[in-house]
Motif scaffolding. Structure first.
Motif, PDB file in Angstrom:
ATOM      1  N   ARG A  95       1.603   7.386  -1.387  1.00 30.21           N
ATOM      2  CA  ARG A  95       1.940   8.452  -0.427  1.00 30.21           C
ATOM      3  C   ARG A  95       1.785   7.959   1.012  1.00 30.21           C
ATOM      4  O   ARG A  95       2.483   8.454   1.907  1.00 30.21           O
ATOM      5  CB  ARG A  95       1.075   9.683  -0.685  1.00 30.21           C
ATOM      6  CG  ARG A  95       1.390  10.377  -2.012  1.00 30.21           C
ATOM      7  CD  ARG A  95       0.713  11.716  -2.140  1.00 30.21           C
ATOM      8  NE  ARG A  95       1.010  12.347  -3.416  1.00 30.21           N
ATOM      9  CZ  ARG A  95       2.127  13.021  -3.687  1.00 30.21           C
ATOM     10  NH1 ARG A  95       3.054  13.157  -2.743  1.00 30.21           N
ATOM     11  NH2 ARG A  95       2.320  13.572  -4.872  1.00 30.21           N
ATOM     12  N   ARG A  96       0.923   6.987   1.215  1.00 27.97           N
ATOM     13  CA  ARG A  96       0.755   6.401   2.549  1.00 27.97           C
ATOM     14  C   ARG A  96       1.861   5.398   2.876  1.00 27.97           C
ATOM     15  O   ARG A  96       1.983   4.949   4.014  1.00 27.97           O
ATOM     16  CB  ARG A  96      -0.588   5.672   2.644  1.00 27.97           C
ATOM     17  CG  ARG A  96      -1.809   6.576   2.748  1.00 27.97           C
ATOM     18  CD  ARG A  96      -3.073   5.749   2.873  1.00 27.97           C
ATOM     19  NE  ARG A  96      -2.966   4.774   3.963  1.00 27.97           N
ATOM     20  CZ  ARG A  96      -3.243   3.480   3.856  1.00 27.97           C
ATOM     21  NH1 ARG A  96      -3.632   2.976   2.697  1.00 27.97           N
ATOM     22  NH2 ARG A  96      -3.140   2.680   4.891  1.00 27.97           N
ATOM     23  N   GLY A  97       2.635   5.026   1.850  1.00 30.84           N
ATOM     24  CA  GLY A  97       3.661   4.015   2.061  1.00 30.84           C
ATOM     25  C   GLY A  97       3.083   2.620   2.183  1.00 30.84           C
ATOM     26  O   GLY A  97       3.639   1.754   2.874  1.00 30.84           O
ATOM     27  N   ALA A  98       1.959   2.372   1.487  1.00 27.35           N
ATOM     28  CA  ALA A  98       1.240   1.107   1.635  1.00 27.35           C
ATOM     29  C   ALA A  98       1.897  -0.059   0.906  1.00 27.35           C
ATOM     30  O   ALA A  98       1.597  -1.216   1.196  1.00 27.35           O
ATOM     31  CB  ALA A  98      -0.192   1.268   1.128  1.00 27.35           C
ATOM     32  N   PHE A  99       2.781   0.231  -0.056  1.00 29.71           N
ATOM     33  CA  PHE A  99       3.377  -0.828  -0.852  1.00 29.71           C
ATOM     34  C   PHE A  99       4.825  -1.060  -0.434  1.00 29.71           C
ATOM     35  O   PHE A  99       5.658  -0.168  -0.546  1.00 29.71           O
ATOM     36  CB  PHE A  99       3.328  -0.480  -2.339  1.00 29.71           C
ATOM     37  CG  PHE A  99       1.951  -0.176  -2.856  1.00 29.71           C
ATOM     38  CD1 PHE A  99       0.925  -1.104  -2.742  1.00 29.71           C
ATOM     39  CD2 PHE A  99       1.666   1.050  -3.450  1.00 29.71           C
ATOM     40  CE1 PHE A  99      -0.352  -0.832  -3.211  1.00 29.71           C
ATOM     41  CE2 PHE A  99       0.407   1.340  -3.936  1.00 29.71           C
ATOM     42  CZ  PHE A  99      -0.613   0.399  -3.805  1.00 29.71           C
ATOM     43  N   ALA A 100       5.117  -2.285  -0.020  1.00 31.06           N
ATOM     44  CA  ALA A 100       6.485  -2.611   0.382  1.00 31.06           C
ATOM     45  C   ALA A 100       7.321  -3.089  -0.796  1.00 31.06           C
ATOM     46  O   ALA A 100       8.532  -2.873  -0.840  1.00 31.06           O
ATOM     47  CB  ALA A 100       6.468  -3.683   1.468  1.00 31.06           C
ATOM     48  N   THR A 101       6.666  -3.747  -1.773  1.00 41.25           N
ATOM     49  CA  THR A 101       7.400  -4.324  -2.895  1.00 41.25           C
ATOM     50  C   THR A 101       6.721  -3.992  -4.218  1.00 41.25           C
ATOM     51  O   THR A 101       5.566  -3.550  -4.265  1.00 41.25           O
ATOM     52  CB  THR A 101       7.487  -5.855  -2.773  1.00 41.25           C
ATOM     53  OG1 THR A 101       6.169  -6.413  -2.959  1.00 41.25           O
ATOM     54  CG2 THR A 101       8.038  -6.271  -1.406  1.00 41.25           C
ATOM     55  N   GLU A 102       7.438  -4.268  -5.305  1.00 41.33           N
ATOM     56  CA  GLU A 102       6.880  -4.095  -6.648  1.00 41.33           C
ATOM     57  C   GLU A 102       5.673  -5.007  -6.857  1.00 41.33           C
ATOM     58  O   GLU A 102       4.679  -4.603  -7.487  1.00 41.33           O
ATOM     59  CB  GLU A 102       7.952  -4.422  -7.695  1.00 41.33           C
ATOM     60  CG  GLU A 102       9.143  -3.490  -7.671  1.00 41.33           C
ATOM     61  CD  GLU A 102      10.296  -3.972  -8.537  1.00 41.33           C
ATOM     62  OE1 GLU A 102      11.274  -3.223  -8.687  1.00 41.33           O
ATOM     63  OE2 GLU A 102      10.227  -5.114  -9.060  1.00 41.33           O
ATOM     64  N   VAL A 103       5.745  -6.208  -6.322  1.00 41.77           N
ATOM     65  CA  VAL A 103       4.624  -7.148  -6.436  1.00 41.77           C
ATOM     66  C   VAL A 103       3.348  -6.560  -5.827  1.00 41.77           C
ATOM     67  O   VAL A 103       2.256  -6.694  -6.392  1.00 41.77           O
ATOM     68  CB  VAL A 103       4.963  -8.488  -5.743  1.00 41.77           C
ATOM     69  CG1 VAL A 103       3.740  -9.392  -5.678  1.00 41.77           C
ATOM     70  CG2 VAL A 103       6.092  -9.194  -6.479  1.00 41.77           C
ATOM     71  N   ASP A 104       3.477  -5.886  -4.700  1.00 40.45           N
ATOM     72  CA  ASP A 104       2.317  -5.283  -4.044  1.00 40.45           C
ATOM     73  C   ASP A 104       1.614  -4.290  -4.979  1.00 40.45           C
ATOM     74  O   ASP A 104       0.382  -4.249  -5.047  1.00 40.45           O
ATOM     75  CB  ASP A 104       2.736  -4.560  -2.758  1.00 40.45           C
ATOM     76  CG  ASP A 104       3.279  -5.506  -1.701  1.00 40.45           C
ATOM     77  OD1 ASP A 104       2.872  -6.678  -1.696  1.00 40.45           O
ATOM     78  OD2 ASP A 104       4.107  -5.057  -0.890  1.00 40.45           O
ATOM     79  N   VAL A 105       2.406  -3.509  -5.685  1.00 41.92           N
ATOM     80  CA  VAL A 105       1.841  -2.511  -6.601  1.00 41.92           C
ATOM     81  C   VAL A 105       1.116  -3.198  -7.752  1.00 41.92           C
ATOM     82  O   VAL A 105      -0.027  -2.852  -8.097  1.00 41.92           O
ATOM     83  CB  VAL A 105       2.945  -1.582  -7.149  1.00 41.92           C
ATOM     84  CG1 VAL A 105       2.351  -0.568  -8.127  1.00 41.92           C
ATOM     85  CG2 VAL A 105       3.653  -0.865  -6.015  1.00 41.92           C
ATOM     86  N   ALA A 106       1.779  -4.167  -8.378  1.00 42.62           N
ATOM     87  CA  ALA A 106       1.208  -4.837  -9.544  1.00 42.62           C
ATOM     88  C   ALA A 106      -0.094  -5.564  -9.195  1.00 42.62           C
ATOM     89  O   ALA A 106      -1.076  -5.493  -9.949  1.00 42.62           O
ATOM     90  CB  ALA A 106       2.219  -5.819 -10.115  1.00 42.62           C
ATOM     91  N   LEU A 107      -0.123  -6.251  -8.065  1.00 43.43           N
ATOM     92  CA  LEU A 107      -1.331  -6.984  -7.680  1.00 43.43           C
ATOM     93  C   LEU A 107      -2.463  -6.032  -7.292  1.00 43.43           C
ATOM     94  O   LEU A 107      -3.647  -6.333  -7.519  1.00 43.43           O
ATOM     95  CB  LEU A 107      -1.024  -7.945  -6.533  1.00 43.43           C
ATOM     96  CG  LEU A 107      -0.050  -9.079  -6.866  1.00 43.43           C
ATOM     97  CD1 LEU A 107       0.122 -10.005  -5.674  1.00 43.43           C
ATOM     98  CD2 LEU A 107      -0.515  -9.861  -8.090  1.00 43.43           C
ATOM     99  N   PHE A 108      -2.111  -4.891  -6.737  1.00 45.61           N
ATOM    100  CA  PHE A 108      -3.116  -3.873  -6.424  1.00 45.61           C
ATOM    101  C   PHE A 108      -3.798  -3.395  -7.706  1.00 45.61           C
ATOM    102  O   PHE A 108      -5.036  -3.276  -7.766  1.00 45.61           O
ATOM    103  CB  PHE A 108      -2.452  -2.694  -5.699  1.00 45.61           C
ATOM    104  CG  PHE A 108      -3.375  -1.534  -5.444  1.00 45.61           C
ATOM    105  CD1 PHE A 108      -4.198  -1.508  -4.338  1.00 45.61           C
ATOM    106  CD2 PHE A 108      -3.423  -0.464  -6.331  1.00 45.61           C
ATOM    107  CE1 PHE A 108      -5.052  -0.443  -4.102  1.00 45.61           C
ATOM    108  CE2 PHE A 108      -4.272   0.610  -6.109  1.00 45.61           C
ATOM    109  CZ  PHE A 108      -5.083   0.616  -4.994  1.00 45.61           C
ATOM    110  N   ILE A 109      -3.006  -3.134  -8.738  1.00 41.93           N
ATOM    111  CA  ILE A 109      -3.561  -2.664 -10.013  1.00 41.93           C
ATOM    112  C   ILE A 109      -4.469  -3.733 -10.625  1.00 41.93           C
ATOM    113  O   ILE A 109      -5.574  -3.428 -11.098  1.00 41.93           O
ATOM    114  CB  ILE A 109      -2.423  -2.291 -10.985  1.00 41.93           C
ATOM    115  CG1 ILE A 109      -1.691  -1.040 -10.481  1.00 41.93           C
ATOM    116  CG2 ILE A 109      -2.958  -2.055 -12.400  1.00 41.93           C
ATOM    117  CD1 ILE A 109      -0.402  -0.735 -11.219  1.00 41.93           C
TER     118      ILE A 109
END
Length: 380
Positions: free
Chosen positions: A178-192
């Motif tokens: 919701r903050r728009g913190a992830f620019a790419t799919e990679v960002d999401v996966a590495l965050f998890i």
């Protein structure tokens, strides 16, 4: 795992082996032939052989590649630990030594994993020419899969903790989205992955799937995540699980960012209704095929078709018994102690995909929802 708990599993297994006339069963967990049953029985993380005799006076023998690891994790298990190096890291020499050590009579039936290749089967036969080597799909190994489908109270408590951690990650994930913190799919996966490990998990239970609007049409996006943009308008899918003490969760969130078209809105509505239908029906004694057929019928009324099973059991593996699908060969019945997913979904090559998946356990009180994945709606 306590010695008492392993002893109960051991008793159930040896009783079944005796009824089948099997004197010794071999379990293998090595690269190319993974079987988490060994970890389920002994708590040893993997890369090992496990020999289980049907004679109750004989203790199972764990033969690990890494004996130091086994002595750390399997020290309280009901088994002998013998280094694999004692047998030149050769399974055929290991089985011959075990049979000789246990004085298993000639002609006895010895069962090996059903995933054994034919050349390997012949080598086991050569190693024990005076014994009857059994390799079958519906034998001892299938029986252990059935045993694993019913979690005991200790396993269910592990699942509750694994789910609590998963829910914390879901909440943080939604906040960052919701903050728009992830620019790419990679960002999401590495965050998890990072959140899993810093919260005490072994990592993810399977490769995380992150698909932005351009790639969410795939049931399982390929590649699993890329440098494509994430958080753009449309439907995005995040499918992940966290592995805790050997057990994995499995959840799927859909991120629906406006503006959405009528087709996308209809897909979301149909999936949410299918999910609620499945949750309302799931109860002890229900055939899982009946549950899946009801959801299929829901989609058929809307002239839609779900291209995958409604759900599946989870445990040491992301996909294990029970099956929750409409195939005619599915004979599973929901029982207390089963931990499973419900995950209806729809996919369109133009409009993207939507899936909602959570984990559940059946208890004496009924269906208990463990995880809190949802469809995350973000307005324009």
């Amino acid at each position: 795992m306590t010695e008492l708990r392993f002893s109960k599993q051991h008793d159930n297994l040896t009783n079944y082996m005796s009824s089948e006339g099997i004197r010794l069963a071999l379990f293998q967990d090595f690269e190319g032939m993974r079987d988490p049953t060994i970890r389920w029985m002994t708590r040893h993380p993997g890369d090992a052989l496990l020999f289980v005799p049907s004679n109750i006076i004989d203790i199972p023998i764990l033969i690990p590649w890494d004996v130091n690891m086994a002595q750390q994790y399997a020290k309280d298990s009901y088994c002998h630990i013998v280094p694999y190096t004692d047998f030149e890291r050769n399974p055929y020499k290991a089985i011959k030594a075990v049979v000789d050590n246990l004085n298993i009579p000639a002609g006895s039936r010895i069962e090996i994993p059903p995933t054994t290749s034919y050349p390997s089967f012949l080598r086991f036969v050569d190693a024990l020419p005076d014994h009857d080597i059994i390799c079958r799909e519906d034998g001892i190994h299938f029986y252990t899969q059935q045993m694993r489908a019913i979690k005991d109270p200790e396993e269910i408590e592990i699942y509750r903790e694994a789910s609590r951690i998963t829910n914390d990650v879901i909440a943080e994930l939604e906040k960052q989205i919701r903050r728009g913190a992830f620019a790419t799919e990679v960002d999401v996966a590495l965050f998890i992955e990072r959140e899993a490990r810093i919260r005490g998990c072994e990592g993810t239970g399977f490769e995380t799937l992150v698909a932005g609007p351009k790639r969410s049409f795939g049931i399982h996006a390929f590649p699993t995540y890329t440098g494509e943009a994430f958080g753009t308008p449309g439907l995005s899918i995040i499918d992940f699980g966290l592995k805790y003490r050997g057990y994995t969760t499995d959840v799927t969130l859909t991120v629906a960012k406006g503006p959405l078209n009528r087709t996308q809105e209809r897909m979301l509505t149909l999936v949410e209704k299918a999910y609620n239908l499945a949750v309302s029906m799931a109860k002890e004694g229900l055939a899982t095929r009946e549950l899946a057929l009801a959801v299929d019928a829901h989609f058929e009324k809307a002239k839609k078709k779900m291209p995958h099973a409604l759900g599946h059991g989870i445990g040491m593996e992301a996909h294990e018994a029970p099956a929750i699908r409409s195939r005619s060969d599915n004979e599973w019945i929901l029982q207390q102690g089963m931990v499973f997913t419900l995950e209806p979904g729809l996919y369109d090559p133009v409009h993207g995909g939507c899936r909602l998946e959570n984990d559940f356990v059946l208890t004496e009180q009924g269906l208990e929802q463990l995880t809190k994945a949802q469809i995350i709606r973000i307005p324009e």
